[in-house]
Write a protein that holds these residues in place. Structure first.
Motif, PDB file in Angstrom:
ATOM      1  N   ARG A 107       0.235  -0.727   0.017  1.00  7.13           N
ATOM      2  CA  ARG A 107       0.239   0.569   0.050  1.00  7.13           C
ATOM      3  C   ARG A 107       0.941   1.148  -0.099  1.00  7.13           C
ATOM      4  O   ARG A 107       0.282   2.195  -0.876  1.00  7.13           O
ATOM      5  CB  ARG A 107      -0.593   0.415   1.352  1.00  7.13           C
ATOM      6  N   GLU A 111      -0.509   3.957  -2.924  1.00  9.75           N
ATOM      7  CA  GLU A 111      -1.623   4.762  -2.379  1.00  9.75           C
ATOM      8  C   GLU A 111      -0.721   6.131  -2.670  1.00  9.75           C
ATOM      9  O   GLU A 111      -1.988   6.977  -2.287  1.00  9.75           O
ATOM     10  CB  GLU A 111      -2.489   4.157  -1.218  1.00  9.75           C
ATOM     11  N   ALA A 114      -0.873   7.208  -5.598  1.00 11.53           N
ATOM     12  CA  ALA A 114      -2.821   7.504  -6.198  1.00 11.53           C
ATOM     13  C   ALA A 114      -3.400   8.910  -5.899  1.00 11.53           C
ATOM     14  O   ALA A 114      -4.244   9.788  -6.380  1.00 11.53           O
ATOM     15  CB  ALA A 114      -3.530   6.291  -5.933  1.00 11.53           C
ATOM     16  N   ALA A 115      -3.068   9.082  -4.331  1.00  8.72           N
ATOM     17  CA  ALA A 115      -3.554   9.985  -3.634  1.00  8.72           C
ATOM     18  C   ALA A 115      -3.041  11.620  -4.384  1.00  8.72           C
ATOM     19  O   ALA A 115      -3.549  12.487  -4.476  1.00  8.72           O
ATOM     20  CB  ALA A 115      -3.265  10.298  -2.451  1.00  8.72           C
ATOM     21  N   HIS A 155     -10.416   4.582   1.069  1.00 18.64           N
ATOM     22  CA  HIS A 155      -9.384   4.603   0.453  1.00 18.64           C
ATOM     23  C   HIS A 155      -9.815   3.663  -1.544  1.00 18.64           C
ATOM     24  O   HIS A 155      -8.845   4.322  -2.011  1.00 18.64           O
ATOM     25  CB  HIS A 155      -8.436   3.342   1.586  1.00 18.64           C
ATOM     26  N   LEU A 159      -8.306   5.319  -5.296  1.00 12.36           N
ATOM     27  CA  LEU A 159      -7.999   4.570  -6.506  1.00 12.36           C
ATOM     28  C   LEU A 159      -8.286   5.048  -7.780  1.00 12.36           C
ATOM     29  O   LEU A 159      -8.102   5.467  -8.483  1.00 12.36           O
ATOM     30  CB  LEU A 159      -8.127   2.968  -6.089  1.00 12.36           C
ATOM     31  N   SER A 162      -7.438   8.345  -8.836  1.00  6.03           N
ATOM     32  CA  SER A 162      -6.215   8.320  -9.343  1.00  6.03           C
ATOM     33  C   SER A 162      -6.629   8.306 -11.265  1.00  6.03           C
ATOM     34  O   SER A 162      -5.814   9.253 -12.167  1.00  6.03           O
ATOM     35  CB  SER A 162      -5.284   7.869  -9.341  1.00  6.03           C
ATOM     36  N   TYR A 167      -4.859   1.514 -10.944  1.00  6.27           N
ATOM     37  CA  TYR A 167      -4.269   1.617  -9.772  1.00  6.27           C
ATOM     38  C   TYR A 167      -6.247   1.627  -9.176  1.00  6.27           C
ATOM     39  O   TYR A 167      -5.598   0.628  -8.396  1.00  6.27           O
ATOM     40  CB  TYR A 167      -4.042   3.102  -9.520  1.00  6.27           C
ATOM     41  N   ARG A 171      -8.244  -1.744  -6.867  1.00  7.46           N
ATOM     42  CA  ARG A 171      -9.978  -2.178  -5.790  1.00  7.46           C
ATOM     43  C   ARG A 171     -10.179  -2.728  -4.757  1.00  7.46           C
ATOM     44  O   ARG A 171     -10.291  -3.311  -3.907  1.00  7.46           O
ATOM     45  CB  ARG A 171     -10.544  -1.501  -6.666  1.00  7.46           C
ATOM     46  N   THR A 174      -6.897  -4.390  -2.755  1.00  7.24           N
ATOM     47  CA  THR A 174      -7.081  -3.355  -2.034  1.00  7.24           C
ATOM     48  C   THR A 174      -8.462  -3.711  -0.457  1.00  7.24           C
ATOM     49  O   THR A 174      -8.569  -4.089   0.655  1.00  7.24           O
ATOM     50  CB  THR A 174      -7.446  -2.197  -2.309  1.00  7.24           C
ATOM     51  N   MET A 218      -0.911  10.500   3.149  1.00  2.12           N
ATOM     52  CA  MET A 218      -1.187   9.591   2.488  1.00  2.12           C
ATOM     53  C   MET A 218      -0.118   8.769   3.358  1.00  2.12           C
ATOM     54  O   MET A 218      -0.515   7.366   3.639  1.00  2.12           O
ATOM     55  CB  MET A 218      -1.697   8.841   1.512  1.00  2.12           C
TER      56      MET A 218
END
Length: 239
Positions: A107, A111, A114-115, A155, A159, A162, A167, A171, A174, A218
């Motif tokens: 992660r 992530e 992605a953020a 979260h 994704l 993004s 990403y 899902r 994750t 993040m």
């Protein structure tokens, strides 16, 4: 049609039971599984159901089935660990802290970026989905299951925000892993207000379009959770 549906249900049941047994170590890697006939007897299913289950488990990288070689357990390096079934099986019951650590390491590599992408490219409706999940976390603080669901949605929404297809395809993996890891790390942290505040920092950075701040917020959120897991491993002498 009823017979086909029955066979399908039986093969799915066998896939779940046998797959869980393999992942949990009931069979050794490289070991041969019982013959097709023996599996029929053991699971009380038809040869058709066994063959379908073998196909599904082969697709997950757990086993190999070849003529004159029988059914063999593949090495763990061949397993499709991104498969949500495999992850669920490995996390069921008393999940390994090592598995949770590896997931958090994954992660922390994904992530934060992605953020950052969400801060740069997210459409208004994507940002709204993140904000809605955050608000649900606030409202659900007295209901752990609702809060967990909202936390996971937070979260997953990032994704999607993004706007990166690779990403977004993370899902299912994750969602499955977060369902377990959040239960552990939030209990250890034991600070619901702090959890909300940390998530809010990510959300506000995304909304303001500050990619670097979103990335850092993040990173810190996940790094703290990783630290909790590493402390538990240290206590157990497994670091």
């Amino acid at each position: 049609m009823a017979v086909l549906e029955r066979n399908n249900n039986l093969s799915q049941r066998m896939t779940q039971q046998l797959g869980r047994a393999i992942v949990c170590g009931d069979y050794q890697q490289g070991e041969s599984l019982p013959t097709e006939a023996e599996l029929c007897e053991e699971f009380g299913v038809s040869r058709t159901a066994v063959r379908e289950a073998v196909k599904m488990l082969s697709a997950k990288g757990l086993i190999s089935s070849r003529p004159r070689q029988g059914i063999r357990i593949m090495s763990e390096e061949e397993w499709n660990i991104f498969d949500s079934d495999l992850l669920k099986w490995s996390l069921e019951g008393n999940p390994s802290m090592k598995v949770l650590k590896e997931f958090l390491q994954m992660r922390i590599a994904i992530e934060p970026e992605a953020a950052a992408l969400a801060a740069r490219f997210a459409r208004p409706e994507r940002k709204q989905a993140i904000g809605d999940a955050l608000e649900r976390m606030r409202v659900a603080q007295d209901n752990s299951e609702n809060e967990l669901e909202a936390d996971i949605d937070f979260h997953i929404s990032i994704l999607y925000a993004s706007e990166n297809r690779f990403y977004i395809r993370m899902r299912d993996f994750t969602r499955t892993a977060l369902n377990v890891s959040i239960r552990h790390t939030n209990v250890i942290k034991a600070n619901p207000d702090g959890v909300i505040e940390d998530h809010a920092k990510v959300y506000h950075a995304i909304c303001s379009g500050n990619a670097e701040r979103a990335k850092n917020a993040m990173f810190l959120l996940i790094d703290e959770a990783l630290g909790f897991i590493e402390q538990e491993l240290d206590k157990a002498g497994q670091s």
